[in-house]
Write an enzyme that holds these catalytic residues in place. Structure first.
Site, PDB file in Angstrom:
ATOM      1  N   LYS A 203       0.880  -1.221  -0.070  1.00 61.98           N
ATOM      2  CA  LYS A 203       0.168  -0.236  -0.033  1.00 61.98           C
ATOM      3  C   LYS A 203       1.045   1.215   0.131  1.00 61.98           C
ATOM      4  O   LYS A 203       1.727   1.355   0.990  1.00 61.98           O
ATOM      5  CB  LYS A 203      -0.696   0.087   1.290  1.00 61.98           C
ATOM      6  CG  LYS A 203      -1.875   1.119   1.152  1.00 61.98           C
ATOM      7  CD  LYS A 203      -2.721   1.030   2.540  1.00 61.98           C
ATOM      8  CE  LYS A 203      -3.753   2.239   2.575  1.00 61.98           C
ATOM      9  NZ  LYS A 203      -4.755   2.223   3.672  1.00 61.98           N
ATOM     10  N   LYS A 256      -2.071  -1.538  -3.768  1.00 62.53           N
ATOM     11  CA  LYS A 256      -3.259  -0.209  -3.788  1.00 62.53           C
ATOM     12  C   LYS A 256      -2.114   0.892  -3.945  1.00 62.53           C
ATOM     13  O   LYS A 256      -1.398   1.115  -3.022  1.00 62.53           O
ATOM     14  CB  LYS A 256      -3.869  -0.352  -2.389  1.00 62.53           C
ATOM     15  CG  LYS A 256      -4.685   0.888  -2.300  1.00 62.53           C
ATOM     16  CD  LYS A 256      -5.247   0.747  -0.822  1.00 62.53           C
ATOM     17  CE  LYS A 256      -6.563   2.013  -0.864  1.00 62.53           C
ATOM     18  NZ  LYS A 256      -7.197   2.071   0.281  1.00 62.53           N
TER      19      LYS A 256
HETATM   20 ZN   LIG Z   1      -6.095   3.503   8.355  1.00 64.39          ZN
END
Ligand SMILES: [Zn+2]
Length: 332
Positions: A203, A256
């Site tokens: 992420k 992501k």
């Molecule tokens: Zn968070």
């Protein structure tokens, strides 16, 4: 490189002559069965609060959440990813693991009414923390620090409370080190050893999350998330993050954002061969919606091509705000 013929014996256009031929040799399929719809729930009744920068996305009260989830289910979207927005926030994120918290209550409602719809819950603390960070904050003269290990206990507790309420899968998004192991251990200790974990493994600290923060009301009150989310330029580190999460017990790994990180997605899928998810984030959605609203692009064509590109890059699962539209379009 595979063997390729030479012109004129090999003419690639031969296999593009008709729609049926093109379908026959198509390498990548996109179906509604691979899509996950993110939904935001807040306390109340009959609330459907639009998110300014995310057309078609709302903060929903549980009754409206049930209606939206039913619609998605009927369109063939197999799963939702649930985010909670509590009434009150504090320094310990109490609402995240309260047995009667907004997510826990909503999961109970959804599982009762829609037992076949997969409920994935986002496991994080930022929506429940008064400061909007994903972990416990220690303030000192030199600034604020996000504490890693003390945060793990709260994350594990949050995940277990979601599963106790009926969640099918938990998805930790905080990016603390060791959280997958902590969550796996807690779930196993609570006899939830059959419940899978989707880890937000790679992420990135991304400007593409902007509109989401309005949706989840989780903007950090100070600083940013760069001490825990990844630097945008780091691909090899992304592979180490994924390896770590798999070793700790992740069943599905996620990259992501999606479109700006297709190379990461491809490397993760090629390197590990694990079930891999891509999260098409809020600004990806907002950009398509805005351009389409101006008549500059064909929303349907651009959305479906973007999702197909994520599949081609290696995504087995795509989390997208366009899941219901895409499901409708893919039907015919
Ligand atoms: Zn968070």
């Amino acid at each position: 490189m595979n063997f390729a013929g030479e012109f004129p014996a090999y003419r690639p256009r031969r296999l593009r002559a008709s729609a049926a031929l093109r379908r026959l040799v198509s390498e990548t399929q996109l179906t509604a069965a691979q899509l996950v719809l993110p939904l935001f729930v807040r306390p109340g009744r009959k609330i459907r609060r639009p998110i300014q920068a995310m057309p078609g996305v709302f903060q929903l009260s549980p009754d409206e959440l049930l209606r939206e989830a039913t619609r998605a289910h009927e369109l063939g979207v197999p799963a939702i990813l649930l985010f909670g927005i509590p009434d009150a926030k504090d320094a310990k994120a109490t609402g995240a693991y309260a047995s009667k918290g907004i997510v826990q209550e909503s999961v109970r409602l959804l599982k009762k009414e829609l037992p076949d719809l997969l409920i994935i819950t986002d496991v994080c603390l930022c929506e429940y923390m008064e400061h909007g960070h994903c972990g416990i904050v220690q303030q000192s003269k030199t600034g604020a620090k996000i504490l890693n290990d003390p945060t793990l206990k709260l994350l594990a507790r949050t995940a277990a409370s979601h599963v106790a309420a009926g969640a099918d899968i938990v998805a930790p998004s905080d990016m603390m080190d060791g959280r997958v192991r902590a969550i796996r251990a807690q779930l196993d200790a609570d006899s939830f050893e059959e419940t899978p974990i989707i880890s937000y493994a790679a992420k990135f600290a991304s400007a593409f999350y902007g509109p989401f923060r309005e949706a989840a009301e989780s903007t950090p009150q100070f600083g940013d998330r760069r001490s825990y989310q990844m630097d945008a330029g780091n691909a090899r580190e992304a592979l180490r993050e994924v390896a770590l999460d798999i070793q700790e017990g992740a069943d599905i790994v996620m990259v992501k954002p999606a479109l700006a990180y297709l190379d990461i997605l491809h490397r993760v899928k090629t390197e590990f061969g694990y079930p891999t998810a891509a999260y098409a984030v809020s600004a990806e959605h907002a950009m398509i919606k805005a351009a389409a609203a101006n008549g500059w692009i064909d929303e349907r064509a651009v959305t479906l091509e973007s999702l197909l590109a994520m599949r081609r890059a290696g995504a087995d699962i795509i989390i997208t705000y366009a899941a219901m539209d895409a499901a409708r379009w893919l039907k015919g």
